[in-house]
Write an enzyme that holds these catalytic residues in place. Sequence first.
Site, PDB file in Angstrom:
ATOM      1  CB  THR A 151      -0.902  -0.007   1.250  1.00  0.00           C
ATOM      2  OG1 THR A 151      -1.409   1.305   1.460  1.00  0.00           O
ATOM      3  CG2 THR A 151      -0.152  -0.412   2.510  1.00  0.00           C
ATOM      4  CG  ASP A 152      -1.132   4.968  -0.986  1.00  0.00           C
ATOM      5  OD1 ASP A 152      -1.664   4.317  -0.066  1.00  0.00           O
ATOM      6  OD2 ASP A 152      -1.731   5.863  -1.623  1.00  0.00           O
ATOM      7  CD  GLU A 153      -3.362   3.466   4.260  1.00  0.00           C
ATOM      8  OE1 GLU A 153      -3.275   3.472   5.489  1.00  0.00           O
ATOM      9  OE2 GLU A 153      -4.428   3.245   3.658  1.00  0.00           O
TER      10      GLU A 153
ATOM     11  CE  LYS B  83      -0.098  -4.550   3.156  1.00  0.00           C
ATOM     12  NZ  LYS B  83      -0.516  -5.905   2.664  1.00  0.00           N
TER      13      LYS B  83
ATOM     14  CE1 TYR C  12      -3.353  -2.513   5.932  1.00  0.00           C
ATOM     15  CE2 TYR C  12      -3.159  -0.176   5.384  1.00  0.00           C
ATOM     16  CZ  TYR C  12      -3.287  -1.496   4.986  1.00  0.00           C
ATOM     17  OH  TYR C  12      -3.350  -1.806   3.645  1.00  0.00           O
TER      18      TYR C  12
END
Length: 379
Positions: A140-142, A169, A165
């Site tokens: 994810t870009d997060e 990741k 989260y």
Amino acid sequence: MKTYLVTGAAGFIGANYIKYLLKNYEDVKIVVLDLLTYAGNLGTIAKDIDNDRCIFHRGDIGDRALVDSLFAEYKFDVVINFAAESHVDRSIENPQLFLETNILGTQNMLDAARKAWVTGRDEQGYPTWRDGVRYHQVSTDEVYGSLGAEGYFTEDTPLCPHSPYSASKTSADLFVMAYHDTFHMPVTITRCSNNYGPYHFPEKLIPLIIKNILEGKKLPVYGDGSNVRDWLYVEDHCKAIEMVVRKGRVGQVYNVGGHNEKTNIDIVRLTIATIHRLMTEQPEYRKVLKKVVMGEDGLPTIDWINDELITFVKDRLGHDQRYAIDPTKIKEELGWYPETCFEVGIVKTIEWYLNNQAWVEEVTSGDYQHYYERMYAGR
Ligand code: NAD
Ligand code: TYD
């Protein structure tokens, strides 16, 4: 013919991905491994499981004996790891579960693949790998953290996660790259922005807002609604993953995003306006309304579907302000581009939900209501 192990394919993106594969590629056989947590629903992929090209196994990506037995039985060529705990709000409530599933689960998959795929050692002592194998991690870009008003995430942006989260990741991505650097494992990673589309669990912004509108409930916008997300139609993400699995360079990260930045408040207003418009143009859609106030014309009214449903609630802790992807690398190296513009994708998505209320009822029949009452009690 290649055999793919696809984890987490009873969830939102994984389900769309196997449907995309089965529709567009004849050279792939799929084995799904999914634990069927609250976010997984076997009904979503029931029609795809034919026990010939697509087989389902219920289980945990952290269960080493199970994963080893699947590798032994099916001799996978490719692993695509979608399985994860995926909701930031839940990660704030229970960080440990995210560590177990997203970090330990990923590391378990990497080790099982290593055991199954290593054929020997080279002169320097690095493992050698069976031809054509590939481990792909869906990220994810997060992991990049949060942007201010300017700039984009590139693959070289330093990793700076904020939520439990995104921290989990990021850790998983670091393990994937560590297995490449240490063991020469043939890996790739995609880091995608926010997806939207069919089969999205109604805890994430867009499907939650659609569900609440149909029920005549308040629409909770965190903080002042100015946070920005970069929305991508889920099928465009699926196409990107498949391109990277087939043609992406080993050991590389590819950012995936559609240059579709929107504030949350704009998303909510657009969703309200689109549902109102669709129900005006096609009154038969009003039959899915759960809040029914009959008008003089004999149809359920829709004048109450307006911005007054919006309620600003307490902000998410550590809420990232803005995400925006620079997809230049995947465009230039692999020729990927997003095919569905937001204006088209959001209407397709809303119509899908209007036509698939039975799915929404099915996936929210567990302890969903109880969870929401608890979640929003503090807001
Ligand atoms: P989701 O929550 O809808 O689905 C997750 C699936 O994983 C479910 O089917 C669940 O049952 C399964 N699962 C959970 N724990 C498991 C375990 N221990 N073993 C086996 N299966 C397990 O998630 P999603 O939105 O489809 O996201 C899929 C992947 O894409 C995730 O890795 C997520 O981090 C990543 N991602 C999501 C987005 C997004 O916008 N949704 C954006 C970028 C990346
Ligand atoms: P979400 O769909 O949870 O995805 P992510 O946190 O992974 O980006 O949330 C998208 C944005 O919408 C995020 O800025 C938080 C916000 N949001 C709300 O304002 N209200 C809500 O009820 C939800 C679920 C999210």
